[in-house]
Write a protein that holds these residues in place. Structure first.
Motif: not given
Ligand code: HEM
Length: 462
Positions: A146-150, A178-181, A197-201
């Motif tokens: 999760a840290f590496l991919r984004p 960071v949101l993606e991670t 759904h979360f992209s607005l954050i």
């Protein structure tokens, strides 16, 4: 005027500049010999006005009155404290007496419900026990992908921009990575489902519509949790870890609604803070190329790019520590005294709100030499020996410290090591450096920078 008796009329008219020495004891909570004397700290006559910059208000009055002053903020009786000893008492020594309350917490609770940030007392203790296993070293290690991919994807986009000579919006890009991670770490294989759904954050400001959006996000998390419960599978993500937890008294797992409050709390707490630090680090490195060169030399010595190697990058840790000292994202922590108490010689009536600012403490001229300068060597081994442990507290302190500290440190180390080995960033236009002290310390403007390729250094991600 030094502090004065609580019932004295002159208590309200502290006009003379005053700088008090901080109490010498590690914990400033010892009551004075005579309980008769109920001294209250000096402070300005005028209350804080909502239109004022709160950080500037606190800074000015700390300069004038010293490490503790009393004032009125949003109609509450407030003590602003600014010494490691006072902090120690409120966050560690007598922490049970100081509940996390105040305007900022109210605003957070509106969006996040009763999650770990806004809860207190027994409810908080139960929640903390249930969440803690998701943030141990082995649990964070299991989130490596999760840290590496984004970050890898971001590095590729910035390399592409470098080849085209284009500039990038660092603030925007870092916030999205960071949101993606954060989402991958919490939702694992369900990332693709929840992400839209979360992209607005990464975009929205924290207003009422944000609170409404968070309510919808909570119901998405609750639904996901229910589905996972109906069709169990092994998940090493944070939601999976939280679902494994059982209350030590009742033996029950968290309900879907409880998981939803914790899930959204972690997304919000983990996203803006970490994004803010990384944004400032890119700014600071562009201003301090000699620091960047030293970092690069350290990264170049990596033989492989894995959890242990990245965790062993000592100078990178110093750079992060110094960035967290100069720009701590959570610049303000607030508490409310449940029962009356003493802070050093000062009486604290029950109900008093305590404001403490990592930003002010970490730039305190008595504690730090050249506090405004960016000097990562302050944190070299053996250099911080004279400091009180709480002269920095970007992740808070005591039982209510940041549960995500190790997660955030790992994430930031991976981000910087992975990108710096190939790229450096320089400002495309004039350097904007002002900040806004909202819930987090944000840069006033987005940082627009030009990525430049370095001569490649070969390390193997994975
Ligand atoms: C650089 C990044 C971060 C910084 C500087 C930071 C800072 C802080 C601070 C100062 C507190 C204590 C606030 C207080 O005492 O009033 C806190 C609490 C908390 N943080 Fe972080 N945080 C960061 C990243 C994260 C991450 C990545 C997560 C989770 C994924 C997280 C989750 C939380 C939670 C849930 C609490 C409340 C803990 C409790 O009350 O028991 N934070 N954080």
């Amino acid at each position: 005027m030094e502090g004065c008796a609580i019932d004295s009329a002159s208590a309200q008219s502290a006009q003379k500049p005053l700088t008090r020495p901080a109490p010498s004891a590690r914990d400033a909570g010892a009551a004075p010999a005579s309980a008769e004397v109920r001294r209250i700290p000096p402070g300005p006559e005028e209350a804080y006005r909502t239109a004022e910059d709160l950080l500037e208000f606190m800074r000015t009055h700390c300069e004038r009155y010293g490490d503790i002053f009393r004032t009125s903020i949003y109609g509450s009786n407030v003590y602003v404290i600014n010494s490691p000893q006072y902090l120690h008492h409120v966050l560690l020594g007598n922490w049970r007496n100081y509940a996390r309350r105040g305007q900022a917490v109210k605003r957070i609770a509106l969006s996040l419900g009763n999650g770990l940030i806004s809860s207190n007392g027994q409810t908080w203790a139960k929640q903390r026990r249930l969440l803690q296993p998701a943030f141990t070293r082995p649990s964070v290690r299991a989130l490596w992908d999760a840290f590496l991919r984004p970050t890898t994807a971001l590095a590729e986009r910035w390399k592409d921009a470098a080849r085209r000579g284009a500039s990038v919006d660092v603030t925007h890009d870092v916030s999205h990575a960071v949101l993606e991670t954060t989402l991958r770490a919490i939702f694992g294989d369900d990332y693709e489902r929840v992400a839209p759904h979360f992209s607005l954050i990464a975009e929205e400001s924290r207003n009422l519509s944000f609170a409404q959006a968070c309510a919808q996000l909570r119901s998405i998390i609750a639904q996901l949790a229910e589905e996972r419960r109906e069709r169990p599978r092994e998940s090493r993500d944070i939601l999976g870890m939280m679902m494994l937890g059982r209350d030590r008294d009742s033996g029950c797992p968290m309900s879907a609604a409880e998981l939803a409050c914790q899930g959204i709390t972690l997304v919000i707490a983990g996203h803006e803070t970490t994004a803010s630090v990384l944004n400032w680090v890119w700014y600071l490195l562009s201003k301090h190329p000699q620091v960047e060169e030293r970092l690069l030399a350290e990264i170049a010595r990596l033989r492989s790019f894995d959890f242990e190697s990245v965790a062993g990058l000592g100078y990178l840790q110093q750079v992060l520590e110094e960035a967290l000292r100069t720009y701590p994202p959570l610049w303000l922590m607030t508490r409310r005294a449940l029962e009356s108490d003493y802070l050093g010689e000062y009486f604290v009536p029950a109900g008093t709100e305590i404001y403490l600012s990592p930003y002010l403490l970490q730039r305190h001229p008595r504690l730090w030499e050249s506090p405004g300068s960016f000097i990562p060597d302050r944190f070299a081994d053996g250099h911080s020996g004279e400091q009180h442990a709480l002269a920095t507290c970007p992740f808070g302190a005591g039982p209510r410290n940041c549960i995500g500290e190790f997660f955030a440190r790992t994430e930031m180390q991976v981000h910087l090591a992975l990108i710096l080995k190939d790229l450096r960033l320089r400002f495309a236009e004039a350097e904007p450096a002002g900040f806004v002290a909202d819930i987090n310390l944000r840069s006033r403007d987005h940082f627009l920078m030009r990525p430049q390729m370095r001569a490649c250094i070969s390390v193997n991600p994975g």
